[in-house]
Motif scaffolding. Structure first.
Motif, PDB file in Angstrom:
ATOM      1  N   GLN A 205     -16.684 -45.350 -43.365  1.00  0.00           N
ATOM      2  CA  GLN A 205     -16.862 -45.964 -42.057  1.00  0.00           C
ATOM      3  C   GLN A 205     -16.244 -45.055 -41.016  1.00  0.00           C
ATOM      4  OE1 GLN A 205     -16.335 -50.309 -41.319  1.00  0.00           O
ATOM      5  NE2 GLN A 205     -14.621 -49.678 -40.024  1.00  0.00           N
ATOM      6  N   LEU A 206     -16.877 -44.966 -39.865  1.00  0.00           N
ATOM      7  CA  LEU A 206     -16.393 -44.103 -38.794  1.00  0.00           C
ATOM      8  C   LEU A 206     -15.723 -44.937 -37.712  1.00  0.00           C
ATOM      9  CD1 LEU A 206     -16.606 -41.003 -38.070  1.00  0.00           C
ATOM     10  CD2 LEU A 206     -18.426 -41.672 -36.494  1.00  0.00           C
ATOM     11  N   VAL A 207     -14.488 -44.589 -37.364  1.00  0.00           N
ATOM     12  CA  VAL A 207     -13.782 -45.236 -36.265  1.00  0.00           C
ATOM     13  C   VAL A 207     -13.291 -44.150 -35.326  1.00  0.00           C
ATOM     14  CG1 VAL A 207     -13.126 -47.299 -37.544  1.00  0.00           C
ATOM     15  CG2 VAL A 207     -11.666 -45.295 -37.649  1.00  0.00           C
ATOM     16  N   SER A 208     -13.255 -44.437 -34.019  1.00  0.00           N
ATOM     17  CA  SER A 208     -12.961 -43.372 -33.063  1.00  0.00           C
ATOM     18  C   SER A 208     -12.351 -43.900 -31.781  1.00  0.00           C
ATOM     19  CB  SER A 208     -14.247 -42.599 -32.729  1.00  0.00           C
ATOM     20  OG  SER A 208     -15.163 -43.435 -32.041  1.00  0.00           O
ATOM     21  N   ALA A 209     -11.832 -42.977 -31.002  1.00  0.00           N
ATOM     22  CA  ALA A 209     -11.307 -43.252 -29.666  1.00  0.00           C
ATOM     23  C   ALA A 209     -11.319 -41.928 -28.906  1.00  0.00           C
ATOM     24  CB  ALA A 209      -9.900 -43.832 -29.728  1.00  0.00           C
ATOM     25  N   ALA A 210     -11.016 -41.977 -27.623  1.00  0.00           N
ATOM     26  CA  ALA A 210     -11.015 -40.758 -26.816  1.00  0.00           C
ATOM     27  C   ALA A 210      -9.948 -40.835 -25.746  1.00  0.00           C
ATOM     28  CB  ALA A 210     -12.385 -40.527 -26.173  1.00  0.00           C
ATOM     29  N   VAL A 211      -9.462 -39.667 -25.343  1.00  0.00           N
ATOM     30  CA  VAL A 211      -8.471 -39.545 -24.272  1.00  0.00           C
ATOM     31  C   VAL A 211      -8.910 -38.435 -23.319  1.00  0.00           C
ATOM     32  CG1 VAL A 211      -6.585 -40.311 -25.762  1.00  0.00           C
ATOM     33  CG2 VAL A 211      -7.070 -37.871 -25.540  1.00  0.00           C
ATOM     34  N   PRO A 212      -8.407 -38.427 -22.087  1.00  0.00           N
ATOM     35  CA  PRO A 212      -8.719 -37.327 -21.179  1.00  0.00           C
ATOM     36  C   PRO A 212      -8.215 -35.992 -21.724  1.00  0.00           C
ATOM     37  CG  PRO A 212      -7.802 -39.188 -19.973  1.00  0.00           C
ATOM     38  CD  PRO A 212      -7.603 -39.484 -21.417  1.00  0.00           C
ATOM     39  N   ALA A 213      -9.072 -34.987 -21.702  1.00  0.00           N
ATOM     40  CA  ALA A 213      -8.687 -33.668 -22.207  1.00  0.00           C
ATOM     41  C   ALA A 213      -7.531 -33.079 -21.408  1.00  0.00           C
ATOM     42  CB  ALA A 213      -9.886 -32.718 -22.163  1.00  0.00           C
ATOM     43  N   SER A 214      -7.402 -33.473 -20.150  1.00  0.00           N
ATOM     44  CA  SER A 214      -6.332 -32.939 -19.306  1.00  0.00           C
ATOM     45  C   SER A 214      -4.949 -33.286 -19.856  1.00  0.00           C
ATOM     46  CB  SER A 214      -6.465 -33.464 -17.877  1.00  0.00           C
ATOM     47  OG  SER A 214      -6.422 -34.889 -17.862  1.00  0.00           O
ATOM     48  N   LEU A 215      -4.828 -34.428 -20.526  1.00  0.00           N
ATOM     49  CA  LEU A 215      -3.522 -34.812 -21.065  1.00  0.00           C
ATOM     50  C   LEU A 215      -3.072 -33.836 -22.148  1.00  0.00           C
ATOM     51  CD1 LEU A 215      -3.703 -38.703 -21.341  1.00  0.00           C
ATOM     52  CD2 LEU A 215      -2.975 -37.279 -19.431  1.00  0.00           C
ATOM     53  N   LEU A 216      -4.004 -33.435 -23.006  1.00  0.00           N
ATOM     54  CA  LEU A 216      -3.649 -32.486 -24.062  1.00  0.00           C
ATOM     55  C   LEU A 216      -3.335 -31.113 -23.476  1.00  0.00           C
ATOM     56  CD1 LEU A 216      -6.147 -34.458 -25.454  1.00  0.00           C
ATOM     57  CD2 LEU A 216      -5.178 -33.265 -27.408  1.00  0.00           C
ATOM     58  N   ARG A 217      -4.115 -30.697 -22.484  1.00  0.00           N
ATOM     59  CA  ARG A 217      -3.856 -29.394 -21.863  1.00  0.00           C
ATOM     60  C   ARG A 217      -2.495 -29.369 -21.193  1.00  0.00           C
ATOM     61  NH1 ARG A 217      -9.205 -29.940 -19.983  1.00  0.00           N
ATOM     62  NH2 ARG A 217      -8.399 -30.459 -17.905  1.00  0.00           N
ATOM     63  N   GLU A 218      -2.174 -30.417 -20.448  1.00  0.00           N
ATOM     64  CA  GLU A 218      -0.908 -30.445 -19.723  1.00  0.00           C
ATOM     65  C   GLU A 218       0.271 -30.535 -20.690  1.00  0.00           C
ATOM     66  OE1 GLU A 218      -1.201 -33.623 -16.934  1.00  0.00           O
ATOM     67  OE2 GLU A 218      -2.933 -32.750 -15.906  1.00  0.00           O
ATOM     68  N   ALA A 219       0.143 -31.363 -21.720  1.00  0.00           N
ATOM     69  CA  ALA A 219       1.220 -31.464 -22.701  1.00  0.00           C
ATOM     70  C   ALA A 219       1.401 -30.139 -23.422  1.00  0.00           C
ATOM     71  CB  ALA A 219       0.922 -32.580 -23.699  1.00  0.00           C
ATOM     72  N   GLY A 220       0.293 -29.501 -23.802  1.00  0.00           N
ATOM     73  CA  GLY A 220       0.378 -28.215 -24.477  1.00  0.00           C
ATOM     74  C   GLY A 220       0.990 -27.143 -23.608  1.00  0.00           C
ATOM     75  N   ARG A 221       0.609 -27.127 -22.335  1.00  0.00           N
ATOM     76  CA  ARG A 221       1.161 -26.124 -21.411  1.00  0.00           C
ATOM     77  C   ARG A 221       2.659 -26.300 -21.254  1.00  0.00           C
ATOM     78  NH1 ARG A 221      -1.297 -27.654 -17.008  1.00  0.00           N
ATOM     79  NH2 ARG A 221      -3.245 -26.657 -17.643  1.00  0.00           N
ATOM     80  N   ALA A 222       3.116 -27.532 -21.155  1.00  0.00           N
ATOM     81  CA  ALA A 222       4.538 -27.793 -20.976  1.00  0.00           C
ATOM     82  C   ALA A 222       5.347 -27.476 -22.228  1.00  0.00           C
ATOM     83  CB  ALA A 222       4.757 -29.253 -20.572  1.00  0.00           C
ATOM     84  N   LEU A 223       4.724 -27.605 -23.402  1.00  0.00           N
ATOM     85  CA  LEU A 223       5.456 -27.434 -24.663  1.00  0.00           C
ATOM     86  C   LEU A 223       5.165 -26.106 -25.341  1.00  0.00           C
ATOM     87  CD1 LEU A 223       4.942 -31.055 -26.081  1.00  0.00           C
ATOM     88  CD2 LEU A 223       6.998 -30.121 -25.017  1.00  0.00           C
ATOM     89  N   GLY A 224       4.401 -25.239 -24.691  1.00  0.00           N
ATOM     90  CA  GLY A 224       4.084 -23.950 -25.293  1.00  0.00           C
ATOM     91  C   GLY A 224       3.193 -24.087 -26.510  1.00  0.00           C
ATOM     92  N   ALA A 225       2.243 -25.013 -26.459  1.00  0.00           N
ATOM     93  CA  ALA A 225       1.360 -25.293 -27.587  1.00  0.00           C
ATOM     94  C   ALA A 225      -0.080 -25.343 -27.095  1.00  0.00           C
ATOM     95  CB  ALA A 225       1.748 -26.616 -28.245  1.00  0.00           C
ATOM     96  N   THR A 226      -1.006 -25.403 -28.037  1.00  0.00           N
ATOM     97  CA  THR A 226      -2.414 -25.547 -27.709  1.00  0.00           C
ATOM     98  C   THR A 226      -2.811 -27.017 -27.765  1.00  0.00           C
ATOM     99  OG1 THR A 226      -3.166 -25.353 -29.996  1.00  0.00           O
ATOM    100  CG2 THR A 226      -2.860 -23.293 -28.752  1.00  0.00           C
ATOM    101  N   SER A 227      -3.997 -27.314 -27.224  1.00  0.00           N
ATOM    102  CA  SER A 227      -4.512 -28.679 -27.326  1.00  0.00           C
ATOM    103  C   SER A 227      -4.698 -29.078 -28.788  1.00  0.00           C
ATOM    104  CB  SER A 227      -5.846 -28.803 -26.573  1.00  0.00           C
ATOM    105  OG  SER A 227      -5.660 -28.648 -25.180  1.00  0.00           O
TER     106      SER A 227
END
Length: 452
Positions: A205-227
């Motif tokens: 069974q497939l279950v899913s959700a989504a978030v704004p891509a900007s949140l991952l980019r901003e968190a990654g930029r602040a933490l020195g990580a990738t999305s």
């Protein structure tokens, strides 16, 4: 010109033949806004776009011990496009997708298909693109979807050519390749194991959700990580919240959870090439780490080491190893009952549409290995990052795993930005609350009750 198959292509064919209950297909569910089209209209667009990715007309098969790629002399793209009409049916879009996860494509034809699913809404329909993993890896899947439904001018397919000079396998020291293979075999050592105390159904069974891509980019930029690092860190946090403590024996505490992470080794000129061009690395997720930001840092250190050009060259050279050896590695990884597979973060950079109907969301799908309880996929499209879990139906009463992942991303973004709780506006620049930030494939499912 059709490239020679590499050993990994043949491995997926052998794996399917030896594991009759496994359906090694990957795909993406596209939800389009507009009145449901006719099947003819979808077939016309797919047929008109085939020249953008000519390898869609190729079939992969086994001839004795040899894997071969060849053009299908009877290829008709219209025969690869099907429909399911749900008008008057009790089945939902989600249930229809679940049923198609276990379907097969005839092995004597190119191993891909498009399903038009409509009738569940007067203002929306879905297109489900699927391909056998022997024919396409994650990047090739994204390229195929872009070729068939992209709105940008078509890229001209180029014949793939190896770099000037010696072949890859000859340019990489044999000792480096041997050491890399030995390291790969050693990574299948002790990892976090669990007992679900459920009888698995073998049905997905497939279950899913989504978030704004900007949140991952901003968190990654602040933490020195990738999305991608943020996706994996949130995955560890979500699984830790979701997994009942009763699944873990006392001696398992402290053992890390690992995920199989694909690394693309595709040349730029191989964008439209047939078959697989990737290797997989086993990544520890710092499962027991209490600090979310510390978990990101640990994951980023590991993934940073495998993103170097030198490592990519070694991984690429491994595709020239004998098929029996690569298959042994694949089977050893697949036989780990508690293994966790991931696509890593895939991307569709442009916009997609069927005619004038825009495709609003894209949800990836990944298959389950024999005896596995779940697999996870990530896909960035249209300003959103979707997570999808392919999960055995025996375990769908344990809580909303996609929502837990979305909440973990939100927590990482808040911590990385050092913003107080009251400064986060769920209706502000990032859109709606993360658990409902995009139309998830599971939006019509009854929400299971959580035990945690």
């Amino acid at each position: 010109m059709i490239q020679r198959p590499n050993a990994l292509d043949g491995c997926f064919l052998t794996y399917e033949r030896q594991q009759r209950n496994v359906r090694p297909y990957i795909g993406v569910v596209l939800r389009a806004a507009g009145s449901p089209p006719s099947l003819h209209r979808v077939r016309e667009q797919v047929g008109d776009r085939i020249e953008r990715m000519p390898t869609l007309a190729c079939t992969v098969t086994k001839r004795k011990r040899r894997t071969v790629w060849e053009p299908d002399p009877d290829f008709d793209p219209h025969r690869h496009v099907h429909e399911v009409c749900l008008t008057g049916c009790t089945s939902t879009l989600e249930e229809t997708v679940d049923s198609l996860l276990g379907a097969t494509v005839p092995d004597r034809s190119p191993r891909w298909e498009v399903w038009l699913i409509h009738g569940y809404s007067p203002r929306e329909y879905a297109l489900f693109y699927r391909a056998h993993h022997s024919a396409q890896d994650g990047q090739a899947l994204m390229d195929a979807v872009t070729a068939l439904f992209g709105t940008e001018p078509a890229d001209v397919p180029r014949a793939a050519a190896p770099p000037a000079g010696l072949p890859w396998a000859q340019r990489i020291p044999v000792r480096a390749v041997a050491r890399s293979v030995a390291d790969r075999m050693q990574t299948f050592g002790p990892s976090l194991a669990w007992s679900t105390k459920h009888t698995l159904t073998g049905e997905a069974q497939l279950v899913s959700a989504a978030v704004p891509a900007s949140l991952l980019r901003e968190a990654g930029r602040a933490l020195g990580a990738t999305s991608n690092d943020i996706c994996l860190a949130a995955l560890a946090a979500a699984l830790r919240s979701w997994m009942p403590e009763s699944w873990l024996a006392p001696h398992q505490r402290g053992r890390d959870l690992h995920v199989g992470l694909p690394i693309s080794v595709r040349y730029p000129e191989e964008r439209f090439s047939v078959g697989n061009r990737f290797s997989a690395i086993r990544i520890p997720l710092s499962f027991w780490e209490e600090s979310a930001t510390a978990r990101v840092a640990a994951i980023a250190r590991t993934t940073g080491r495998v993103r170097t050009e030198g490592m990519r060259r070694v991984l690429r050279a491994q595709l020239s190893l004998p098929e029996w050896l690569i298959y042994r590695i694949v089977r050893q990884a697949a036989s780990a009952r508690n293994g966790l597979d991931s696509t890593g973060l895939l991307r569709i950079p442009g916009r997609l549409a069927l005619g004038a109907d825009p495709i609003k969301t894209a949800v990836p799908t990944l298959f389950l290995h024999e005896g596995r309880i779940l697999a996870v996929s990530f896909l960035s499209y249209g300003g959103q990052v979707a997570v999808s879990f392919t999960i055995d139906r025996a375990l769908t009463d344990l809580g909303d795993l996609p929502a837990l992942w979305a909440g973990a991303v939100e927590q990482l973004w808040r911590e990385s930005e050092s913003r107080p709780q009251h400064m986060y506006d769920p209706q502000g620049s990032h859109g709606r609350s993360l658990a409902h930030s995009a139309v998830a494939l599971t939006s019509n499912r009854p929400k299971p009750s959580s035990q945690h």
